[in-house]
Motif scaffolding. Structure first.
Motif, PDB file in Angstrom:
ATOM      1  N   ILE A  28       9.624   3.621   6.223  1.00 31.85           N
ATOM      2  CA  ILE A  28       8.547   3.172   7.111  1.00 31.85           C
ATOM      3  C   ILE A  28       8.843   1.776   7.650  1.00 31.85           C
ATOM      4  O   ILE A  28       8.594   1.479   8.824  1.00 31.85           O
ATOM      5  CB  ILE A  28       7.195   3.207   6.365  1.00 31.85           C
ATOM      6  CG1 ILE A  28       6.791   4.662   6.112  1.00 31.85           C
ATOM      7  CG2 ILE A  28       6.111   2.476   7.146  1.00 31.85           C
ATOM      8  CD1 ILE A  28       5.578   4.841   5.235  1.00 31.85           C
ATOM      9  N   THR A  29       9.404   0.915   6.802  1.00 34.67           N
ATOM     10  CA  THR A  29       9.780  -0.432   7.254  1.00 34.67           C
ATOM     11  C   THR A  29      10.812  -0.368   8.374  1.00 34.67           C
ATOM     12  O   THR A  29      10.700  -1.066   9.389  1.00 34.67           O
ATOM     13  CB  THR A  29      10.349  -1.249   6.077  1.00 34.67           C
ATOM     14  OG1 THR A  29       9.366  -1.328   5.043  1.00 34.67           O
ATOM     15  CG2 THR A  29      10.709  -2.653   6.523  1.00 34.67           C
ATOM     16  N   ILE A  30      11.827   0.485   8.198  1.00 33.12           N
ATOM     17  CA  ILE A  30      12.860   0.646   9.232  1.00 33.12           C
ATOM     18  C   ILE A  30      12.238   1.171  10.518  1.00 33.12           C
ATOM     19  O   ILE A  30      12.549   0.700  11.626  1.00 33.12           O
ATOM     20  CB  ILE A  30      13.965   1.599   8.734  1.00 33.12           C
ATOM     21  CG1 ILE A  30      14.742   0.944   7.586  1.00 33.12           C
ATOM     22  CG2 ILE A  30      14.923   1.960   9.878  1.00 33.12           C
ATOM     23  CD1 ILE A  30      15.703   1.869   6.887  1.00 33.12           C
ATOM     24  N   LEU A  31      11.343   2.151  10.395  1.00 34.45           N
ATOM     25  CA  LEU A  31      10.688   2.724  11.573  1.00 34.45           C
ATOM     26  C   LEU A  31       9.896   1.669  12.337  1.00 34.45           C
ATOM     27  O   LEU A  31       9.968   1.591  13.572  1.00 34.45           O
ATOM     28  CB  LEU A  31       9.769   3.873  11.138  1.00 34.45           C
ATOM     29  CG  LEU A  31       8.968   4.553  12.248  1.00 34.45           C
ATOM     30  CD1 LEU A  31       9.910   5.214  13.261  1.00 34.45           C
ATOM     31  CD2 LEU A  31       8.011   5.593  11.664  1.00 34.45           C
ATOM     32  N   VAL A  32       9.150   0.842  11.606  1.00 29.80           N
ATOM     33  CA  VAL A  32       8.366  -0.216  12.247  1.00 29.80           C
ATOM     34  C   VAL A  32       9.272  -1.198  12.976  1.00 29.80           C
ATOM     35  O   VAL A  32       8.991  -1.610  14.114  1.00 29.80           O
ATOM     36  CB  VAL A  32       7.503  -0.948  11.199  1.00 29.80           C
ATOM     37  CG1 VAL A  32       6.896  -2.222  11.792  1.00 29.80           C
ATOM     38  CG2 VAL A  32       6.390  -0.038  10.694  1.00 29.80           C
ATOM     39  N   LEU A  33      10.394  -1.575  12.356  1.00 31.69           N
ATOM     40  CA  LEU A  33      11.329  -2.511  12.992  1.00 31.69           C
ATOM     41  C   LEU A  33      11.953  -1.914  14.247  1.00 31.69           C
ATOM     42  O   LEU A  33      12.172  -2.625  15.240  1.00 31.69           O
ATOM     43  CB  LEU A  33      12.416  -2.915  11.999  1.00 31.69           C
ATOM     44  CG  LEU A  33      11.958  -3.817  10.849  1.00 31.69           C
ATOM     45  CD1 LEU A  33      13.108  -4.074   9.887  1.00 31.69           C
ATOM     46  CD2 LEU A  33      11.411  -5.141  11.380  1.00 31.69           C
ATOM     47  N   VAL A  34      12.254  -0.617  14.220  1.00 32.89           N
ATOM     48  CA  VAL A  34      12.794   0.047  15.406  1.00 32.89           C
ATOM     49  C   VAL A  34      11.781   0.006  16.542  1.00 32.89           C
ATOM     50  O   VAL A  34      12.116  -0.285  17.701  1.00 32.89           O
ATOM     51  CB  VAL A  34      13.183   1.503  15.071  1.00 32.89           C
ATOM     52  CG1 VAL A  34      13.484   2.282  16.353  1.00 32.89           C
ATOM     53  CG2 VAL A  34      14.395   1.532  14.144  1.00 32.89           C
ATOM     54  N   ILE A  35      10.518   0.270  16.218  1.00 32.92           N
ATOM     55  CA  ILE A  35       9.463   0.247  17.239  1.00 32.92           C
ATOM     56  C   ILE A  35       9.307  -1.158  17.813  1.00 32.92           C
ATOM     57  O   ILE A  35       9.187  -1.346  19.029  1.00 32.92           O
ATOM     58  CB  ILE A  35       8.128   0.735  16.639  1.00 32.92           C
ATOM     59  CG1 ILE A  35       8.231   2.220  16.279  1.00 32.92           C
ATOM     60  CG2 ILE A  35       6.985   0.509  17.622  1.00 32.92           C
ATOM     61  CD1 ILE A  35       7.054   2.750  15.495  1.00 32.92           C
ATOM     62  N   ILE A  36       9.333  -2.167  16.935  1.00 32.32           N
ATOM     63  CA  ILE A  36       9.209  -3.560  17.397  1.00 32.32           C
ATOM     64  C   ILE A  36      10.381  -3.942  18.289  1.00 32.32           C
ATOM     65  O   ILE A  36      10.218  -4.582  19.332  1.00 32.32           O
ATOM     66  CB  ILE A  36       9.115  -4.509  16.190  1.00 32.32           C
ATOM     67  CG1 ILE A  36       7.775  -4.321  15.482  1.00 32.32           C
ATOM     68  CG2 ILE A  36       9.270  -5.962  16.626  1.00 32.32           C
ATOM     69  CD1 ILE A  36       7.657  -5.086  14.186  1.00 32.32           C
ATOM     70  N   SER A  37      11.595  -3.534  17.913  1.00 31.36           N
ATOM     71  CA  SER A  37      12.781  -3.837  18.716  1.00 31.36           C
ATOM     72  C   SER A  37      12.703  -3.178  20.087  1.00 31.36           C
ATOM     73  O   SER A  37      13.097  -3.765  21.099  1.00 31.36           O
ATOM     74  CB  SER A  37      14.041  -3.376  17.974  1.00 31.36           C
ATOM     75  OG  SER A  37      14.181  -4.060  16.752  1.00 31.36           O
ATOM     76  N   ALA A  38      12.194  -1.963  20.125  1.00 34.21           N
ATOM     77  CA  ALA A  38      12.083  -1.251  21.391  1.00 34.21           C
ATOM     78  C   ALA A  38      11.052  -1.905  22.313  1.00 34.21           C
ATOM     79  O   ALA A  38      11.125  -1.779  23.538  1.00 34.21           O
ATOM     80  CB  ALA A  38      11.697   0.208  21.144  1.00 34.21           C
ATOM     81  N   ARG A  39      10.111  -2.627  21.703  1.00 31.35           N
ATOM     82  CA  ARG A  39       9.056  -3.273  22.480  1.00 31.35           C
ATOM     83  C   ARG A  39       9.578  -4.465  23.263  1.00 31.35           C
ATOM     84  O   ARG A  39       8.982  -4.895  24.248  1.00 31.35           O
ATOM     85  CB  ARG A  39       7.945  -3.718  21.519  1.00 31.35           C
ATOM     86  CG  ARG A  39       6.642  -4.093  22.189  1.00 31.35           C
ATOM     87  CD  ARG A  39       5.631  -4.506  21.140  1.00 31.35           C
ATOM     88  NE  ARG A  39       6.053  -5.727  20.456  1.00 31.35           N
ATOM     89  CZ  ARG A  39       5.451  -6.194  19.380  1.00 31.35           C
ATOM     90  NH1 ARG A  39       4.450  -5.547  18.839  1.00 31.35           N
ATOM     91  NH2 ARG A  39       5.876  -7.315  18.823  1.00 31.35           N
ATOM     92  N   GLY A  54       0.811  -1.217   0.000  1.00 36.70           N
ATOM     93  CA  GLY A  54       0.000   0.000   0.000  1.00 36.70           C
ATOM     94  C   GLY A  54       0.840   1.260   0.000  1.00 36.70           C
ATOM     95  O   GLY A  54       0.564   2.218  -0.740  1.00 36.70           O
ATOM     96  N   VAL A  55       1.880   1.265   0.825  1.00 42.77           N
ATOM     97  CA  VAL A  55       2.766   2.440   0.873  1.00 42.77           C
ATOM     98  C   VAL A  55       3.473   2.624  -0.468  1.00 42.77           C
ATOM     99  O   VAL A  55       3.606   3.750  -0.966  1.00 42.77           O
ATOM    100  CB  VAL A  55       3.797   2.283   2.014  1.00 42.77           C
ATOM    101  CG1 VAL A  55       4.816   3.412   1.980  1.00 42.77           C
ATOM    102  CG2 VAL A  55       3.092   2.263   3.362  1.00 42.77           C
ATOM    103  N   THR A  56       3.912   1.516  -1.071  1.00 43.05           N
ATOM    104  CA  THR A  56       4.603   1.591  -2.362  1.00 43.05           C
ATOM    105  C   THR A  56       3.707   2.182  -3.440  1.00 43.05           C
ATOM    106  O   THR A  56       4.099   3.077  -4.192  1.00 43.05           O
ATOM    107  CB  THR A  56       5.072   0.185  -2.798  1.00 43.05           C
ATOM    108  OG1 THR A  56       5.925  -0.353  -1.789  1.00 43.05           O
ATOM    109  CG2 THR A  56       5.823   0.246  -4.112  1.00 43.05           C
TER     110      THR A  56
END
Length: 307
Positions: free
Chosen positions: A279-290, A252-254
């Motif tokens: 956006i993919t990198i941002l999502v992975l950073v958020i998941i890692s922080a979780r 969808g973003v693409t």
């Protein structure tokens, strides 16, 4: 900027096409990682599937043999990785990266004679009354067979892992290969089958790029799709349903950034083009922080029966 030029119906229809190759690669990689193996060679297997599928489809003048050849070629390439990591105990990360580099080089070599050619592509399925629905027909029921096959594959993988004995064994191998071995399960054999399946799925995803989404061969046409598939598996917490959601979000973003470019958005084109990856990198950073995100306990760990 003229947003009225963006048709929601065509946008959603385009998202389904854009998400399909990533979904195929990601669901295959999820099965591989569920068995406890980390294969970073998805990009190499996808590009190999793209070039082999294109070459066979052009020579056979039919797309179906191309898809079959792509799945077989990428499965064989994946098994090379499997033999090196499971029998010779090579480092999974280094071997996976080597697989990607090998696939990129091999595809450039095979694809050179096919540059500039057009391939036969898959026709849209005729789903009868469903295809004739006023809005939903164009959005959801006017696609080729691979779009629906990818969704059926997600459902099949979910059911396999959740309800079958073989799926339970695969998950057991991924969680604790030593315990699975002690119970008499063939850890290496299970992992090799999972690796071959993941390779075949990546090959199908690559072939979809060169035979349907852009029916021609261009060197490096996967453009990081394999890496996005790897990221989506993490985003999905190794769950089949979430893999589908992640693939469709990325698709969808693409598609949206392409439509915004066409509509004349007052945003630099380079930034719009990079937005799906950012956006993919941002999502992975958020998941890692979780913190904990459900990775198989034996993921990436070598197994030796005598250990």
């Amino acid at each position: 900027m003229d947003l009225s030029s963006i048709s929601p119906v065509l946008l959603i229809a385009s998202v389904m096409v854009s998400a399909t190759p990533i979904l195929l690669a990601a669901i295959g990689e999820m099965v591989v990682e569920k068995s406890g193996v980390l294969n970073l060679g998805v990009e190499g297997m996808m590009i190999t599937g793209a070039v082999v599928g294109f070459a066979v489809a052009v020579n056979a003048d039919a797309p179906v043999p191309g898809f079959m050849a792509a799945a077989l070629a990428s499965a064989l390439l994946a098994l090379v990785f499997g033999v090196l990591t499971q029998l010779f105990l090579s480092n999974q990360v280094a071997t996976g990266l080597g697989l990607t580099l090998f696939g990129l080089g091999l595809s450039a070599l095979i694809g050179k004679p096919y540059e500039g050619m057009k391939s036969p592509t898959l026709p849209r399925l005729d789903l009868g009354p469903l295809s004739d629905l006023p809005v939903l027909g164009r959005m959801l029921f006017s696609h080729d067979a691979m779009v629906y096959l990818s969704l059926l594959l997600v459902l099949a993988v979910w059911a396999f892992l959740k309800f079958t004995r073989a799926g339970l064994i695969l998950r057991a191998v991924g969680e604790s290969h030593d315990a699975a071995h002690a119970l008499g399960y063939k850890v290496v054999r299970v992992r090799l089958v999972a690796i071959a399946f993941g390779g075949a799925c990546a090959g199908l995803g690559g072939a979809y790029l060169s035979l349907v989404r852009v029916p021609q061969w261009t060197e490096g046409m996967t453009a990081g799709a394999g890496w996005i598939a790897l990221a989506i598996v993490v985003f999905a917490s190794w769950r089949a349903g979430r893999v589908a959601i992640g693939a469709y979000l990325f698709g969808g973003v693409t598609v949206l950034q392409l439509n915004l470019q066409a509509a004349g958005a007052a945003v630099p084109v380079a930034l719009l083009s990079a937005s799906p990856y950012l956006i993919t990198i941002l999502v992975l950073v958020i998941i890692s922080a979780r913190g904990a995100h459900g990775a198989p306990a034996s993921l990436g760990r070598p197994f030796h029966a005598s250990a």
